[in-house]
Design an enzyme around this catalytic site. Structure first.
Site, short mmCIF file in Angstrom:
data_model
loop_
_atom_site.label_atom_id
_atom_site.label_comp_id
_atom_site.label_asym_id
_atom_site.label_seq_id
_atom_site.Cartn_x
_atom_site.Cartn_y
_atom_site.Cartn_z
N CYS A 1 -63.11 29.66 40.67
CA CYS A 1 -63.62 28.63 41.54
C CYS A 1 -63.46 27.28 40.85
O CYS A 1 -63.07 27.22 39.69
CB CYS A 1 -65.09 28.83 41.81
SG CYS A 1 -65.46 30.39 42.61
N ASN B 1 -68.80 28.24 38.27
CA ASN B 1 -67.49 28.87 38.11
C ASN B 1 -67.60 29.85 36.96
O ASN B 1 -67.99 29.47 35.87
CB ASN B 1 -66.44 27.79 37.82
CG ASN B 1 -65.08 28.36 37.43
OD1 ASN B 1 -64.35 27.76 36.67
ND2 ASN B 1 -64.72 29.52 37.94
N GLY B 2 -67.25 31.11 37.22
CA GLY B 2 -67.33 32.13 36.17
C GLY B 2 -68.05 33.36 36.67
O GLY B 2 -68.43 33.44 37.84
N GLY C 1 -59.51 27.69 44.57
CA GLY C 1 -60.26 28.46 45.56
C GLY C 1 -60.05 27.91 46.95
O GLY C 1 -60.22 26.71 47.16
N TYR D 1 -51.56 30.74 34.35
CA TYR D 1 -51.41 30.71 35.81
C TYR D 1 -52.34 29.74 36.52
O TYR D 1 -51.94 29.08 37.48
CB TYR D 1 -51.67 32.12 36.36
CG TYR D 1 -51.87 32.16 37.85
CD1 TYR D 1 -50.79 32.06 38.73
CD2 TYR D 1 -53.16 32.29 38.41
CE1 TYR D 1 -50.99 32.08 40.10
CE2 TYR D 1 -53.35 32.31 39.78
CZ TYR D 1 -52.27 32.21 40.62
OH TYR D 1 -52.45 32.22 41.98
P1 AMP Z 1 -48.39 40.75 42.10
O1 AMP Z 1 -47.57 40.70 43.32
O2 AMP Z 1 -49.70 41.45 42.35
O3 AMP Z 1 -47.66 41.31 40.91
O4 AMP Z 1 -48.82 39.28 41.74
C1 AMP Z 1 -48.03 38.46 40.91
C2 AMP Z 1 -48.02 37.05 41.41
O5 AMP Z 1 -49.36 36.59 41.65
C3 AMP Z 1 -47.41 36.10 40.41
O6 AMP Z 1 -46.43 35.37 41.10
C4 AMP Z 1 -48.54 35.22 39.94
O7 AMP Z 1 -48.13 33.86 39.93
C5 AMP Z 1 -49.65 35.41 40.94
N1 AMP Z 1 -50.96 35.61 40.30
C6 AMP Z 1 -51.24 35.96 39.04
N2 AMP Z 1 -52.57 36.06 38.85
C7 AMP Z 1 -53.15 35.80 40.02
C8 AMP Z 1 -54.52 35.75 40.47
N3 AMP Z 1 -55.54 35.99 39.65
N4 AMP Z 1 -54.73 35.41 41.77
C9 AMP Z 1 -53.70 35.17 42.60
N5 AMP Z 1 -52.42 35.19 42.24
C10 AMP Z 1 -52.12 35.52 40.97
#
Ligand code: AMP
Length: 451
Positions: free
Chosen positions: A9, A109-110, A35, A250
């Site tokens: 968040c 947040n957390g 978020g 990320y």
């Molecule tokens: P996946 O398709 O589940 O392997 O998701 C990988 C993709 O999700 C990558 O392109 C990342 O940039 C993105 N990503 C990584 N961590 C998160 C997260 N916590 N929430 C949403 N997207 C994420």
């Protein structure tokens, strides 16, 4: 564990400005990436707190009229990250309450790791909860504290909670900001042009409202804001920094400075490290937009292989309802990411993304690029395999769903149908963020949990 936690968040607090709620609104706008499910602001005019919160993006929740009702010189705001299945308005923040000392609003947040124990103990003593949020614990702890002053009650309350928290509290006349002793989630302090103050999850919020960065709120530090005074700093805990390394990988926006460093430069370092350690012959380096962009630039610069925009991202994709057939599912993916056919046709591609979680994105992208005529697709990931879930505020799925927890790199490569796959090593990641000691939490890559 509680059903709804205050995961990825954003929080913001504005103190000492005639248009506090407007500045909170603009700050939240720049923190929207943290978020998208719900947004809210509470403002105080010195006598009364007013709160508006709802589901939706910041621009959907607020308009000129609504903001004008949030009058006063202080405000706190929040954007909430969506957790699948539950998007109750009750779980939007700020959390507001009236109690014996008046009124308060809290944004968080957390994740609190002892939320269930604290909640159960409170319920045993007769407390009634309205939401599934661990933040509500704090309201009860403050309201029930036997201390006379709000400051002492807040100190009491934060000493009862454990886990990851960057918090901002608003009372009618004061504001308080606190970071847990590990400093998992970022929180920075800035000065407004008129001399007031701002705290926000990321410094990109400061840039938008013309505030000047002063410093990070220290791990374990509580800041107290009062009119006509400089913020008072109280050390609640000795800092034991364990900053979330995934913020760099990320989560944070590239134009922010978090934990004392530029997110963009750090991601470029990761790309350069990746190019040095996991080279491959290819015609061009392309990012998976937007997350993979800085690391792909770093990879291209270090390897000397040209950087190209090989995938186009459409930013206007909302929720789509087409699902049933495979054809329609593919269409849905392409609505968000589509290949630049003329650029990639017949080419050997290095495709850079920041992480693989379940593996679905990479698999779809490799397929899409091959269908568009790419000769080879080499996936390069600017972080180590994500093998373990996060309990400190990043929304990673449980272990069964994390592909790297269940497959080797070769197996993942086969699953995503790439010609090669390589990840950044933990050591190279730590070098990229200039980690000098064990001051980062790497649990999602190592399973080494702290709390
Ligand atoms: P996946 O398709 O589940 O392997 O998701 C990988 C993709 O999700 C990558 O392109 C990342 O940039 C993105 N990503 C990584 N961590 C998160 C997260 N916590 N929430 C949403 N997207 C994420």
């Amino acid at each position: 564990m509680l059903e709804n936690m205050n995961e990825k968040c954003a929080v913001v607090g504005i103190f000492g400005h005639e248009e506090a709620s407007k500045l909170a609104y603009f700050s939240l706008h720049s923190l929207q990436h943290r978020g998208q499910e719900a947004a809210g602001i509470s403002a105080s005019d010195g006598k009364k707190l007013r709160t508006i919160k709802d589901r939706g993006l910041v621009t959907q929740v607020f308009d000129q009229n609504k903001l004008s009702t949030l009058s006063g010189r202080s405000a706190v705001g929040h954007t909430r990250y969506s957790t699948a299945g539950d998007d109750s308005i009750l779980d939007a923040q700020p959390v507001f309450a009236r109690y014996d000392l008046g009124e308060m609003a809290i944004v968080h947040n957390g994740n609190l790791t002892n939320a269930k124990e604290v909640r159960d103990a409170l319920i045993k003593k007769g407390a009634i909860f309205q939401t599934f949020m661990d933040t509500e614990n704090l309201i009860h702890l403050i309201a029930k504290s036997e201390k006379e002053k709000l400051l002492d009650r807040i100190i009491d309350a934060v000493q009862r909670i454990e886990g990851a928290f960057s918090l901002v509290f608003l009372s009618r006349t004061k504001m308080f900001a606190m970071r847990d002793r590990f400093g998992f989630r970022p929180l920075s302090l800035g000065r407004l042009q008129n001399g007031g103050y701002v705290v926000a999850s990321e410094t990109c919020a400061f840039d938008l409202i013309g505030a000047e960065f002063i410093r990070d709120v220290e791990p374990g530090e509580l800041l107290v804001f009062e009119e006509e005074k400089a913020p008072q700093s109280i050390k609640i805990y000795e800092p034991q920094p364990k900053r979330c390394i995934f913020e760099y990988v990320y989560f944070a926006r590239p134009d922010s400075n978090i934990f004392g460093q530029s997110v963009y430069e750090t991601r470029k370092n990761m790309g350069a490290e990746l190019a040095r350690s996991k080279p491959v012959e290819a015609d061009m380096v392309i990012p998976v937009p937007d997350g993979g962009v800085p690391a792909a630039i770093g990879y291209a610069q270090e390897s000397g292989i040209p950087y190209e925009m090989g995938i186009m991202r459409n930013h206007y994709v909302g929720r789509t309802f087409i699902e049933p057939t495979q054809e329609m599912r593919d269409l849905k993916v392409k609505m968000k990411l589509s290949p630049m056919v003329d650029i990639i046709k017949g080419k050997r591609l290095i495709v850079v993304d920041d992480s693989i979680v379940r593996g679905t994105t990479s698999r779809r992208i490799v397929r899409m690029l091959k269908e568009a005529g790419a000769a080879e697709v080499h996936m390069r990931i600017s972080s180590p395999p994500t093998t373990d879930p996060c309990f400190y505020g990043v929304d990673t799925p449980n272990k069964e769903k994390l592909i790297a927890a269940n497959m080797s790199v070769d197996e993942i490569c086969e699953y995503i149908e790439a010609d090669s796959l390589a990840y950044l090593s933990e050591e190279a990641l730590l070098r990229s963020v200039n980690a000098v000691d064990e001051s980062y939490c790497t649990a999602c890559f190592t399973g080494k949990y702290i709390v």
